[in-house]
Write a protein that holds these residues in place. Structure first.
Motif, PDB file in Angstrom:
ATOM      1  N   THR A 301    -122.058  29.039  28.260  1.00 32.89           N
ATOM      2  CA  THR A 301    -121.532  30.112  27.259  1.00 32.89           C
ATOM      3  C   THR A 301    -121.239  29.479  26.073  1.00 32.89           C
ATOM      4  O   THR A 301    -121.146  29.931  24.682  1.00 32.89           O
ATOM      5  CB  THR A 301    -120.604  30.910  27.804  1.00 32.89           C
ATOM      6  N   LEU A 302    -120.840  28.167  26.323  1.00 37.48           N
ATOM      7  CA  LEU A 302    -120.249  27.244  25.014  1.00 37.48           C
ATOM      8  C   LEU A 302    -121.435  27.141  23.880  1.00 37.48           C
ATOM      9  O   LEU A 302    -121.142  26.808  22.818  1.00 37.48           O
ATOM     10  CB  LEU A 302    -119.325  25.951  25.282  1.00 37.48           C
ATOM     11  N   LYS A 303    -122.705  27.339  24.395  1.00 36.66           N
ATOM     12  CA  LYS A 303    -123.777  26.942  23.520  1.00 36.66           C
ATOM     13  C   LYS A 303    -124.143  28.122  22.617  1.00 36.66           C
ATOM     14  O   LYS A 303    -124.939  27.970  21.479  1.00 36.66           O
ATOM     15  CB  LYS A 303    -125.268  26.721  24.400  1.00 36.66           C
ATOM     16  N   CYS A 304    -123.555  29.231  22.890  1.00 37.27           N
ATOM     17  CA  CYS A 304    -123.839  30.508  21.973  1.00 37.27           C
ATOM     18  C   CYS A 304    -123.424  29.995  20.650  1.00 37.27           C
ATOM     19  O   CYS A 304    -122.342  29.719  20.239  1.00 37.27           O
ATOM     20  CB  CYS A 304    -122.790  31.423  22.729  1.00 37.27           C
ATOM     21  N   ILE A 305    -124.429  30.799  19.734  1.00 35.58           N
ATOM     22  CA  ILE A 305    -124.225  30.669  18.160  1.00 35.58           C
ATOM     23  C   ILE A 305    -124.014  32.002  17.650  1.00 35.58           C
ATOM     24  O   ILE A 305    -124.278  32.219  16.419  1.00 35.58           O
ATOM     25  CB  ILE A 305    -125.601  30.006  17.621  1.00 35.58           C
ATOM     26  N   ARG A 306    -123.480  32.877  18.548  1.00 30.54           N
ATOM     27  CA  ARG A 306    -123.160  34.392  18.115  1.00 30.54           C
ATOM     28  C   ARG A 306    -124.097  35.010  17.116  1.00 30.54           C
ATOM     29  O   ARG A 306    -123.841  35.489  16.079  1.00 30.54           O
ATOM     30  CB  ARG A 306    -121.716  34.138  17.331  1.00 30.54           C
ATOM     31  N   CYS A 307    -125.338  34.859  17.506  1.00 30.63           N
ATOM     32  CA  CYS A 307    -126.584  35.467  17.017  1.00 30.63           C
ATOM     33  C   CYS A 307    -126.505  37.062  17.115  1.00 30.63           C
ATOM     34  O   CYS A 307    -127.098  38.028  16.158  1.00 30.63           O
ATOM     35  CB  CYS A 307    -127.616  35.053  16.962  1.00 30.63           C
ATOM     36  N   GLY A 308    -125.949  37.601  18.296  1.00 30.86           N
ATOM     37  CA  GLY A 308    -125.958  38.901  18.544  1.00 30.86           C
ATOM     38  C   GLY A 308    -127.348  39.303  19.030  1.00 30.86           C
ATOM     39  O   GLY A 308    -127.582  40.592  19.473  1.00 30.86           O
ATOM     40  N   ALA A 309    -128.336  38.610  19.211  1.00 25.46           N
ATOM     41  CA  ALA A 309    -129.673  38.893  19.549  1.00 25.46           C
ATOM     42  C   ALA A 309    -129.617  39.419  21.082  1.00 25.46           C
ATOM     43  O   ALA A 309    -130.256  40.633  21.329  1.00 25.46           O
ATOM     44  CB  ALA A 309    -130.792  37.841  19.518  1.00 25.46           C
ATOM     45  N   CYS A 310    -128.865  39.053  21.958  1.00 28.07           N
ATOM     46  CA  CYS A 310    -128.833  39.574  23.223  1.00 28.07           C
ATOM     47  C   CYS A 310    -128.357  41.096  23.272  1.00 28.07           C
ATOM     48  O   CYS A 310    -128.630  41.700  24.240  1.00 28.07           O
ATOM     49  CB  CYS A 310    -127.926  38.703  24.182  1.00 28.07           C
ATOM     50  N   MET A 311    -127.414  41.425  22.220  1.00 18.10           N
ATOM     51  CA  MET A 311    -127.004  42.753  22.529  1.00 18.10           C
ATOM     52  C   MET A 311    -128.277  43.632  21.603  1.00 18.10           C
ATOM     53  O   MET A 311    -128.341  44.786  22.315  1.00 18.10           O
ATOM     54  CB  MET A 311    -125.788  42.862  21.321  1.00 18.10           C
ATOM     55  N   ASN A 312    -128.869  43.402  20.692  1.00 16.25           N
ATOM     56  CA  ASN A 312    -129.880  43.971  20.115  1.00 16.25           C
ATOM     57  C   ASN A 312    -131.061  44.188  21.299  1.00 16.25           C
ATOM     58  O   ASN A 312    -131.454  45.429  21.216  1.00 16.25           O
ATOM     59  CB  ASN A 312    -130.425  43.179  18.851  1.00 16.25           C
ATOM     60  N   THR A 313    -131.177  43.372  22.256  1.00 14.90           N
ATOM     61  CA  THR A 313    -132.481  43.714  23.060  1.00 14.90           C
ATOM     62  C   THR A 313    -131.733  44.285  24.283  1.00 14.90           C
ATOM     63  O   THR A 313    -132.664  45.051  25.145  1.00 14.90           O
ATOM     64  CB  THR A 313    -133.068  42.169  23.536  1.00 14.90           C
ATOM     65  N   CYS A 314    -130.539  44.369  24.655  1.00 15.30           N
ATOM     66  CA  CYS A 314    -129.944  44.827  25.723  1.00 15.30           C
ATOM     67  C   CYS A 314    -129.878  46.317  25.985  1.00 15.30           C
ATOM     68  O   CYS A 314    -129.363  46.982  25.206  1.00 15.30           O
ATOM     69  CB  CYS A 314    -128.476  44.387  26.014  1.00 15.30           C
ATOM     70  N   PRO A 315    -130.846  46.895  26.866  1.00 10.90           N
ATOM     71  CA  PRO A 315    -130.748  48.235  27.222  1.00 10.90           C
ATOM     72  C   PRO A 315    -129.570  48.953  27.383  1.00 10.90           C
ATOM     73  O   PRO A 315    -129.349  50.175  26.965  1.00 10.90           O
ATOM     74  CB  PRO A 315    -131.861  48.507  28.276  1.00 10.90           C
ATOM     75  N   VAL A 316    -128.650  48.375  28.071  1.00 13.91           N
ATOM     76  CA  VAL A 316    -127.210  48.901  28.292  1.00 13.91           C
ATOM     77  C   VAL A 316    -126.449  48.888  27.067  1.00 13.91           C
ATOM     78  O   VAL A 316    -125.877  49.851  26.627  1.00 13.91           O
ATOM     79  CB  VAL A 316    -126.690  48.237  29.418  1.00 13.91           C
ATOM     80  N   TYR A 317    -126.579  47.681  26.340  1.00 12.24           N
ATOM     81  CA  TYR A 317    -125.664  47.924  24.867  1.00 12.24           C
ATOM     82  C   TYR A 317    -126.346  49.093  23.976  1.00 12.24           C
ATOM     83  O   TYR A 317    -125.464  49.884  23.396  1.00 12.24           O
ATOM     84  CB  TYR A 317    -125.736  46.630  24.262  1.00 12.24           C
ATOM     85  N   ARG A 318    -127.481  49.001  24.197  1.00 15.43           N
ATOM     86  CA  ARG A 318    -128.199  49.837  23.103  1.00 15.43           C
ATOM     87  C   ARG A 318    -127.929  51.355  23.334  1.00 15.43           C
ATOM     88  O   ARG A 318    -127.685  52.281  22.391  1.00 15.43           O
ATOM     89  CB  ARG A 318    -129.598  49.720  22.896  1.00 15.43           C
TER      90      ARG A 318
END
Ligand code: SF4
Length: 458
Positions: A301-318
């Protein structure tokens, strides 16, 4: 089986129009990201490269932090080390008090959200003004970000116009034109920049070899934040370190393409020292990151660069919105960060995942947030948070799968379920999972029987 997330999501989904709009808005970001990705044939090797750079840096973190801080200090920058949120807040407060600062402007920083810095400073008489447009809107509405890159994208222009009217920022009643509203925000922020005694930025990347603080924005607000007040504070998590400019080039190509589907950010600023006559402080924050580094299942998780792409693609988040999650960072990466922060407190979020692993596929740093959620689910029993009903169901399935004869006899009985009316199984409160689905019809013969009878085409 309801969790805090699912209850909040159910409330969010009541407004079907807004849910569909939210889904479309973030899916559009995902599509823009895809278009950008297809323009770079080397995309997958860039991701692998980024992941390898992060792994290398994290496994030599102490050395790179040392190099970075020495570079900054050689140019007169004051470097502070904060082991946790409380220490970070105290350091910031002391710096501001020593300079008699009563107002600080700041550009976007999720680390300051993590440390709850704003309420802390405000409780000590220091006004903190957000300068990122989305963050400023949320601050005026007393709301938290619902996304890490586009924090107010869940709001419609009518809501923003009403807020600006109420706060006296816009003067033209009923004017919801985004250009007009942005103009009003800019005008009101200009005054705040003039009055502020200090400016704080976050840090997207800290370049160890040169001691650069690299900040990416689309609005230029970080530059205003640092070019008006003479005192510059930087809030930086220790995982933001990268080795050199060559590494920066890799992340620069990935970050904004993944985040918003742009070829580059509007502004990429490098801060290396204080302005003439000014002072620059960099506060390096651990706040649990060292523990994460030692966690062999979740150090990634420390590799994360906080781009938010995982949220945009997530069907649950959306489809459930950022506020349905109980941790302040939502979506796939937020589920993981919440579990690392406090697994008992934030465990209900691990259910907010369909395990489709779309997030793993889009993540530019190969953090694999979805695969890690799967691992967290195995730990729920250990932290005393396993759902009792799900446990019974899993044990029942285990019993069936371990006993083939029992499994086959149950299959013979399965068609009896066809006699039960759908209203009972799928459209009742007894089965919240059934809502919105139709009941499947059980076949009278199972696959094994059809196979034996030679009725399955090979
Ligand atoms: S986990 Fe990956 S996709 Fe999600 S915010 Fe972090 S870098 Fe972006």
């Amino acid at each position: 089986m309801s969790t805090l997330h699912s209850k909040a999501a159910a409330t969010f989904c009541k407004d079907r129009q807004k849910t569909a709009w939210h889904d479309e808005t973030f899916w559009a970001l995902r599509q823009k990201r895809d278009a950008m990705m297809h323009m770079l044939p080397e995309w997958e090797s860039l991701r692998e490269h980024a992941s390898a750079i992060k792994k290398h840096t994290l496994t030599h973190l102490a050395d790179y932090l040392d190099m970075f801080s020495r570079q900054l200090e050689s140019r007169g920058v004051i470097v502070h080390w904060a082991k946790d949120a409380a220490e970070f807040n105290d350091i910031v407060l002391k710096i501001l008090q020593n300079h008699g600062v009563k107002k600080m402007v700041k550009s976007k920083s999720m680390l300051t959200e993590e440390c709850e810095m704003n309420p802390f400073l405000i409780s000590h008489g220091i006004d903190v003004v957000e300068t990122d447009l989305g963050e400023r809107i949320l601050q005026l509405l007393h709301k938290k970000p619902s996304h890490i890159v586009v924090p107010a994208s869940h709001l419609k222009r009518e809501e923003i116009a009403a807020c600006f009217e109420e706060k006296g920022i816009s003067k033209e009643k009923g004017n919801q034109d985004p250009t007009y509203l942005t103009y009003c925000a800019r005008k009101s922020l200009r005054q705040e920049f003039m009055e502020a005694g200090a400016g704080m930025t976050g840090c997207n990347f800290g370049v160890a070899k040169t001691g650069d603080i690299v900040v990416c924005t689309n609005e230029g607000n970080a530059d205003m934040t640092t070019s008006m007040p003479k005192l510059h504070l930087v809030a930086m998590g220790i995982e933001k370190i990268i080795p050199d400019y060559a590494s920066l080039a890799v992340f620069q190509r990935l970050l904004v393409r993944s985040a918003t589907g742009q070829p580059t950010t509007g502004f990429t600023s490098h801060f290396r020292q204080a302005r003439p006559g000014g002072e620059m402080h960099v506060i390096l924050v651990d706040n649990g990151r060292s523990n994460t580094l030692a966690d062999e299942d979740h150090w990634q998780t420390l590799k994360c660069i906080r781009c938010g792409a995982c949220m945009n693609t997530c069907p649950v988040y959306r489809r459930s919105g950022g506020y349905s999650y109980t941790y302040f960072i939502p979506g796939p990466i937020g589920i993981n960060l919440g579990m690392l922060a406090d697994p008992r407190k934030y465990s209900d979020n691990v259910s907010a995942c369909s395990l489709c692993l779309s997030c793993d596929n889009v993540c530019p740093a190969m953090v694999a947030p979805g695969s890690q959620v799967y691992v967290w689910r195995q730990t729920l029993e250990r932290v005393g948070k396993a759902d009792k009903l799900k446990k019974v169901m899993s044990e029942g399935m285990e019993l069936l799968f371990d006993h083939p004869k029992l499994y086959t006899s149950m299959l013979h009985l399965a068609p009896l379920a066809n006699l039960v009316p759908e209203a009972m199984t799928h459209y009742s409160n007894l089965n919240p999972w059934g809502l919105g689905h139709s009941k499947p019809v059980f076949a009278h013969k199972c696959f094994h029987e059809l196979w034996k009878e030679g009725k399955v085409k090979k």
